[in-house]
Design a protein around this motif. Sequence first.
Motif, short mmCIF file in Angstrom:
data_model
loop_
_atom_site.label_atom_id
_atom_site.label_comp_id
_atom_site.label_asym_id
_atom_site.label_seq_id
_atom_site.Cartn_x
_atom_site.Cartn_y
_atom_site.Cartn_z
N ILE A 278 0.84 -1.20 0.00
CA ILE A 278 0.00 0.00 0.00
C ILE A 278 0.87 1.25 0.00
N TRP A 279 2.04 1.17 0.63
CA TRP A 279 2.90 2.36 0.63
C TRP A 279 3.71 2.48 -0.66
N MET A 280 3.90 1.36 -1.35
CA MET A 280 4.56 1.47 -2.66
C MET A 280 3.68 2.27 -3.61
N GLY A 393 6.58 22.58 5.98
CA GLY A 393 6.02 21.22 5.90
C GLY A 393 7.05 20.23 5.40
N GLY A 394 7.83 20.63 4.41
CA GLY A 394 8.87 19.75 3.85
C GLY A 394 9.96 19.49 4.86
N MET A 395 10.36 20.53 5.56
CA MET A 395 11.43 20.38 6.57
C MET A 395 10.99 19.42 7.67
N THR A 396 9.74 19.53 8.09
CA THR A 396 9.32 18.60 9.14
C THR A 396 9.26 17.18 8.58
#
Length: 657
Positions: A278-280, A393-396
């Motif tokens: 599912i994560w792929m 958001g990207g940094m977190t």
Amino acid sequence: MWGNLHSFSDFFVTGDPMILGAQVSIALAMIAIVFVLTVFKKWGWLWREWLTSVDHKKIGIMYIIASIMMLFRGGVDALLMRLQLAMPNTEFLHAEHYNAIFTTHGVIMILFMAMPFMFGLFNIVVPLQIGARDVAYPFLNSLSFWLFFFGAMLFNVSFVIGGSPDAGWLAYPPLSELSHSPGVGQNFYIWGIQISGIGSLATGINFVVTILKMRAPGMKLMKMPMFTWSVLSSCLMILFAFPILTVTMALLFLDRFLGAHFFTLDAGGNPMMYINMIWMWGHPEVYIVVVPAFGIFSEVVATFSRKKLFGYGSMVFAMIGIAVLSFFTWAHHFFTMGSGADVNAFFAVTTMIIAIPTGVKVFNWLFTMFRGRIRFTTPMLWTIAFIPCFIVGGMTGVLLSVAPADFQFHNSYFLIAHFHQVLIGGVVFGYFAGLYYWWPKMFGFALDERLGKWAFWLWNIGFYVCFMPQYFLGLDGMTRRVYTYDFDMGWGPLNLVSTIGGFIMGIGFIFQVWQIAYSIKVHKRDTTGDYWDARTLEWSIPSPAPLYNFATEPTVKDVDDWWETKQKLAKGEKLPAKPPLEPIHMPKNSAIPFIMSVCWFGAGFGFVWDWLWMAIPSMVGVAICMLARSFSYDTDYYIPVDEIKRTEEAAMKGASV
Ligand code: HEA
Ligand code: HEM
Ligand SMILES: [Cu+2]
């Protein structure tokens, strides 16, 4: 074969005032729609002009209408959850209800809001941007839309009939297995996603082919507008990711329907298999939805800075880089599930590497704005607001990718804040920017800027008020998917603040609806076809675009061809004469996509309830539709030259070029 239906109350969800309210309002809304269509004699119009249309522009509009409705439903879900979390000592939503609501919220927002919004913009923009008359497979395009639509409806119906799924938006087994989720909700989940997922895959194929094969003469790959590039990367990801989703759902269905044990520990199955699969799909999926937003920002930032996009080549490579890398990071979603240090280290590093191409893009946007003459229109405001929001958001995200640290962050509100920040700050802001930007092209009139700015500020302020506190809640130990908490934990105040932020965004949404209604009424007509003084081909034709888009096929020399053409005209240079008009070959509308998708809906509904008497004939219906299409030869026609002439003259009245 009579399935798991035991009584009337198994079928209609009863006993809950909220659901009863929904049932009554849906029934009333349906009666109202039927009434209006009948009184105004609009059934024929609806059928001929919309439901059977294969015109990419109309399909795009239908996608966007559906996705805005889904944004409303997903948003109501969100606010209900936020209300409960602001009042943890009440049972405003009891535990099961809360589970169902975060599940439907997550699925609806990603699959039935973000995906169709994105497909809507693909449909409206891509053929116009590359100088094509339609997509490569217009019939398939219509089928994709209706599969999405009926898949989404099937999923939504679970709320009032049978009960919603409640095993989380990715339905991990064993929770999603029959043993732990015996109701039909999980079946609705599987079939809703399966049917709409096939539509998404078909759209992916359609746009890859459209972009590779149908560009105007002269438009080399490296001369394509950046949005088109982003669509190509997104669709290539769809091509590789969605088949995985289809297989995963099929196996889960077999587990539930036939007791196949693919994902159960007994009889040799393994739930980790599901989690990997599912994560792929799931990880690429988040980039599938965000990369087109990057494309939109690139168009908007260039147009409103009145400059060429900075670093075209590096943008393209960054996007392709993200698309490739996105398939090698999936295990960062389960660092804590025992893959071991080596595996975790590998996936941590691949995840961190994605920050590099993303950073390249961010700097390119900034450099494009640098020394530009910026116009602060609504599309540009969304773009400017996106940049800091997405960086945080990207940094977190990068913090989460530090595997040992993730043992602390995983499944906490820190994670919730991360992904809402990239999904709202990136995807939602991006699609809004796109909608505001291309609206005049879609409808031939502009949206009211003043109300738009109100909506913009409400969304932005609301966003930070809602999600910033969640980082701290996460660090304080609040976990996701809890409907209540002990007041002694001290999480009350920040949750209250967060809820207030959620409602501010809700008011922002109301402003947008108001803005649209108001703009329809005022109807500020765009007669130029180039409302923003923009750069790419879609702005070289009248707004809204005529049925056949381009009366004569354009030829392209530069990246921002339309902008260059305007410069030449301004300098008084003569443009090469347009070739004479010729009859235009167009696809004919067809009822088959609609009917076939209704059959799929019937089949899905049948399988949900184990009603083979319904599922099998419906599948036969699907097969008959396929056969009918194979034997229909009358699928296209030509628009005669004098009709093109008439349309062009009417459209160009009052136009500047
Ligand atoms: C659009 C959606 C989107 C996007 C773009 C991203 C982007 C990223 N995500 Fe996120 N993520 C989600 C949606 C998204 N994510 C969702 C939905 C989940 C949770 C699902 C669930 O569990 O239900 C999740 C979960 C998630 C996890 C799992 C955590 C856990 O379950 O415990 C991790 C871990 O590594 C992660 C990492 C990242 C990283 C590193 C990026 C990077 O791509 C970010 C890159 C961007 C930047 C870094 C900013 C700009 C860069 C610069 C300015 C350059 C300079 C910066 C550096 C050199 C650091 N994400
Ligand atoms: C409008 C503002 C929004 C608010 C206030 C909001 C709020 C919430 C809340 C309260 C949860 C449940 C948290 C929990 O208990 O674990 C949640 C989960 C989630 N949200 Fe949102 N949300 C918003 C918008 C969005 C958007 C736009 C998307 C996607 C595009 C999205 C995707 C998700 C997903 C994937 C989940 C996880 C569901 C799960 O745990 O199974 N949300 N959101
Ligand atoms: Cu991920």
